[in-house]
Write an enzyme that holds these catalytic residues in place. Structure first.
Site, PDB file in Angstrom:
ATOM      1  N   ARG A  15       0.837  -1.200   0.000  1.00 29.47           N
ATOM      2  CA  ARG A  15       0.000   0.000   0.000  1.00 29.47           C
ATOM      3  C   ARG A  15       0.875   1.254   0.000  1.00 29.47           C
ATOM      4  O   ARG A  15       2.075   1.193   0.217  1.00 29.47           O
ATOM      5  CB  ARG A  15      -0.908   0.006   1.234  1.00 29.47           C
ATOM      6  N   LYS A  75       1.614   1.960   7.364  1.00 28.52           N
ATOM      7  CA  LYS A  75       1.966   1.144   8.521  1.00 28.52           C
ATOM      8  C   LYS A  75       2.940   1.866   9.432  1.00 28.52           C
ATOM      9  O   LYS A  75       3.569   2.858   9.063  1.00 28.52           O
ATOM     10  CB  LYS A  75       2.579  -0.189   8.069  1.00 28.52           C
ATOM     11  N   TYR A  94      -0.934   4.356  10.723  1.00 28.41           N
ATOM     12  CA  TYR A  94      -1.291   3.363  11.730  1.00 28.41           C
ATOM     13  C   TYR A  94      -0.061   3.101  12.588  1.00 28.41           C
ATOM     14  O   TYR A  94       1.018   2.826  12.068  1.00 28.41           O
ATOM     15  CB  TYR A  94      -1.720   2.044  11.079  1.00 28.41           C
ATOM     16  N   HIS A  96      -0.485   1.406  16.166  1.00 31.46           N
ATOM     17  CA  HIS A  96      -0.748   0.244  17.017  1.00 31.46           C
ATOM     18  C   HIS A  96       0.321   0.120  18.095  1.00 31.46           C
ATOM     19  O   HIS A  96       0.943  -0.928  18.290  1.00 31.46           O
ATOM     20  CB  HIS A  96      -0.817  -1.036  16.173  1.00 31.46           C
ATOM     21  N   GLU A 118      -5.634   4.684  13.908  1.00 30.54           N
ATOM     22  CA  GLU A 118      -6.549   3.748  14.568  1.00 30.54           C
ATOM     23  C   GLU A 118      -7.225   4.319  15.801  1.00 30.54           C
ATOM     24  O   GLU A 118      -8.171   3.713  16.327  1.00 30.54           O
ATOM     25  CB  GLU A 118      -5.828   2.446  14.933  1.00 30.54           C
ATOM     26  N   SER A 134     -10.509  -2.467   8.446  1.00 30.36           N
ATOM     27  CA  SER A 134     -11.189  -3.554   9.149  1.00 30.36           C
ATOM     28  C   SER A 134     -12.161  -4.268   8.208  1.00 30.36           C
ATOM     29  O   SER A 134     -12.321  -5.495   8.279  1.00 30.36           O
ATOM     30  CB  SER A 134     -11.942  -3.011  10.367  1.00 30.36           C
ATOM     31  N   ASP A 198     -20.234 -12.016  20.889  1.00 29.08           N
ATOM     32  CA  ASP A 198     -19.859 -10.683  21.362  1.00 29.08           C
ATOM     33  C   ASP A 198     -20.514 -10.465  22.715  1.00 29.08           C
ATOM     34  O   ASP A 198     -21.471 -11.171  23.073  1.00 29.08           O
ATOM     35  CB  ASP A 198     -20.320  -9.601  20.366  1.00 29.08           C
ATOM     36  N   SER A 220     -20.846 -13.758  24.239  1.00 32.41           N
ATOM     37  CA  SER A 220     -19.492 -14.272  24.364  1.00 32.41           C
ATOM     38  C   SER A 220     -19.120 -14.494  25.833  1.00 32.41           C
ATOM     39  O   SER A 220     -19.246 -13.596  26.668  1.00 32.41           O
ATOM     40  CB  SER A 220     -18.494 -13.292  23.734  1.00 32.41           C
ATOM     41  N   LEU A 240     -11.527  -5.859  19.285  1.00 34.18           N
ATOM     42  CA  LEU A 240     -10.757  -4.621  19.376  1.00 34.18           C
ATOM     43  C   LEU A 240     -11.102  -3.872  20.656  1.00 34.18           C
ATOM     44  O   LEU A 240     -12.279  -3.690  20.984  1.00 34.18           O
ATOM     45  CB  LEU A 240     -11.052  -3.712  18.177  1.00 34.18           C
ATOM     46  N   VAL A 267      -7.206 -11.509  13.317  1.00 33.77           N
ATOM     47  CA  VAL A 267      -7.199 -10.177  12.696  1.00 33.77           C
ATOM     48  C   VAL A 267      -6.761  -9.122  13.703  1.00 33.77           C
ATOM     49  O   VAL A 267      -6.374  -8.018  13.336  1.00 33.77           O
ATOM     50  CB  VAL A 267      -8.590  -9.848  12.114  1.00 33.77           C
ATOM     51  N   VAL A 269      -4.118  -9.170  15.403  1.00 35.56           N
ATOM     52  CA  VAL A 269      -2.679  -9.315  15.617  1.00 35.56           C
ATOM     53  C   VAL A 269      -1.978  -7.962  15.738  1.00 35.56           C
ATOM     54  O   VAL A 269      -0.990  -7.832  16.478  1.00 35.56           O
ATOM     55  CB  VAL A 269      -2.052 -10.178  14.486  1.00 35.56           C
ATOM     56  N   ASP A 270      -2.471  -6.929  15.045  1.00 35.90           N
ATOM     57  CA  ASP A 270      -1.862  -5.605  15.143  1.00 35.90           C
ATOM     58  C   ASP A 270      -1.888  -5.061  16.565  1.00 35.90           C
ATOM     59  O   ASP A 270      -1.052  -4.229  16.941  1.00 35.90           O
ATOM     60  CB  ASP A 270      -2.574  -4.606  14.223  1.00 35.90           C
ATOM     61  N   ALA A 299       0.174  -9.545   9.959  1.00 35.81           N
ATOM     62  CA  ALA A 299      -0.074  -8.269  10.636  1.00 35.81           C
ATOM     63  C   ALA A 299      -0.493  -7.146   9.697  1.00 35.81           C
ATOM     64  O   ALA A 299      -0.866  -6.074  10.165  1.00 35.81           O
ATOM     65  CB  ALA A 299       1.175  -7.856  11.407  1.00 35.81           C
ATOM     66  N   MET A 301      -2.771  -7.674   6.742  1.00 35.13           N
ATOM     67  CA  MET A 301      -3.586  -8.418   5.784  1.00 35.13           C
ATOM     68  C   MET A 301      -4.002  -7.578   4.573  1.00 35.13           C
ATOM     69  O   MET A 301      -3.895  -8.034   3.435  1.00 35.13           O
ATOM     70  CB  MET A 301      -4.815  -9.010   6.479  1.00 35.13           C
TER      71      MET A 301
END
Length: 366
Positions: A15, A75, A94, A96, A118, A134, A198, A220, A240, A267, A269-270, A299, A301
């Protein structure tokens, strides 16, 4: 303002932080944009496109960082970039931070202004700069999960949609946020039986209203997670907590209850991952196996579909980039509460509480 767009040097990250269209919007407002040579190539944008939009092409990443007052990326900076970031330089990307103490401390030491996509947050609690990625990652999680269920890759050998006379596969989705909803939508479209968990009942009611009958919802809890992992073919982790580490919903001991060849896709993982056995992987080497369970924990995707991802991301980041360029970061954040929540590390101070708590650092209210 002088704005720099470097090549993303994270493994297999194709990207780019700005499209030629974004460059045009900035240059027509009399800002200068410096794009590293071939920065947009992986996303299908070429140097001539940037030049026509008014950008200046620079040969090296060092030149871009040296000239720019603001860096616009995709990133988080990686170790090779740490020394290039200057005091007072704005870095908009981003980050993270909660998943990397090394990155956090490096940005503190740089005394730069780190604004994280984020954590930019609207009044309704939504995260406008995280949503498009996302959406991409949620949809890709099923695409990748379906592939890694194939037996040559040591998956269970299950076709998610099944065929006449053979039942479809079972997909368990942890989290009914943007990632979870998009994952459930894709899995349901393939014909799989989907369960989405959830703790937010309002969100579960919404999911019930919009999803087809092969998607069911459940509250959940550890009990329910342990129940469903026993016969799930594919498990998607999409939980998240804004700016903080993801909770570990699947622990190491739970793997023994899964069938051999089960695929789990994290997903989150970040943000450190929501599986205890998660470790970040790359598109070059995306999976590993623990206790016969296939882990896919890439990390970045969305970097695998860079054209779609770049356009989707810059659609939402550009208005903020323009605001930062026009007003400067201090006035822009003072005048826009959403953007102000993107401030994470400012001139050596951690100004986002969850990051300070993650690494026991001093927190400074912004």
């Amino acid at each position: 303002m002088k704005i720099g767009v470097p090549i993303e040097i994270k493994n297999n990250e194709n990207r780019v932080g700005m499209t030629p269209s974004g460059v045009f919007e900035l240059t027509k407002r009399n800002h200068e944009v410096f794009v590293q040579k071939n920065a947009g190539f992986g996303s299908g944008f070429f140097d001539k496109d940037y030049i026509e939009a008014g950008a200046t092409i620079l040969d090296t990443i060092e030149e871009v960082y040296a000239v720019a007052e603001m860096i616009v990326k995709v990133k988080e900076p990686i170790e090779q970039e740490y020394s290039l970031i200057r005091e007072d330089q704005v870095v908009f990307t981003y980050f993270h931070f909660a998943s990397s103490e090394a990155l956090t401390r490096a940005m503190i030491d740089s005394k730069s202004v780190c604004i994280a996509y984020e954590t930019v947050e609207d009044a309704d609690g939504s995260l406008p700069l995280l949503i498009p990625m996302s959406e991409v990652a949620g949809r890709m999680s099923i695409q990748q999960g379906a592939k890694y269920l194939e037996k040559p890759i040591r998956g269970r050998g299950v076709l998610l949609g099944g065929v006449p006379g053979v039942p479809p596969g079972k997909v368990l989705v942890l989290g009914a946020g943007v990632v979870g909803v998009q994952a459930a939508k894709m899995a349901a479209g393939l014909g799989a039986n989907v369960t989405i968990l959830d703790i937010n009942m309002k969100q579960l009611r919404h999911v019930c209203d919009i999803m087809p009958k092969n998607v069911v919802t459940e509250f959940s809890s550890e009990y329910n997670i342990r129940k469903h992992i026993k016969d799930a073919d594919l498990i998607i982790g999409g939980v998240l907590i804004k700016g903080a580490k993801a909770p570990k919903l699947i622990t190491r001991d739970m793997l023994k209850d899964m069938r051999p060849g089960t695929v789990i896709v994290d997903v989150a993982v970040d943000q450190g991952g929501c599986f205890e056995t998660t470790k970040a992987t790359t598109h070059q080497d995306p999976t590993y196996i623990i206790d016969d369970v296939v882990h896919y924990c890439v990390a970045n995707m969305p970097g695998a579909v860079p054209y779609t991802s770049t356009v989707a991301l810059t659609n939402v980041t550009l208005p903020y980039v323009i605001k930062l360029a026009n007003e400067g970061w201090e006035d822009a954040c003072a005048n826009n509460a959403s953007l102000a929540k993107g401030l994470n590390v400012v001139k050596g101070d951690v100004v986002y509480k969850e990051i300070a708590e993650a690494f026991d650092l001093e927190y400074t209210a912004s």
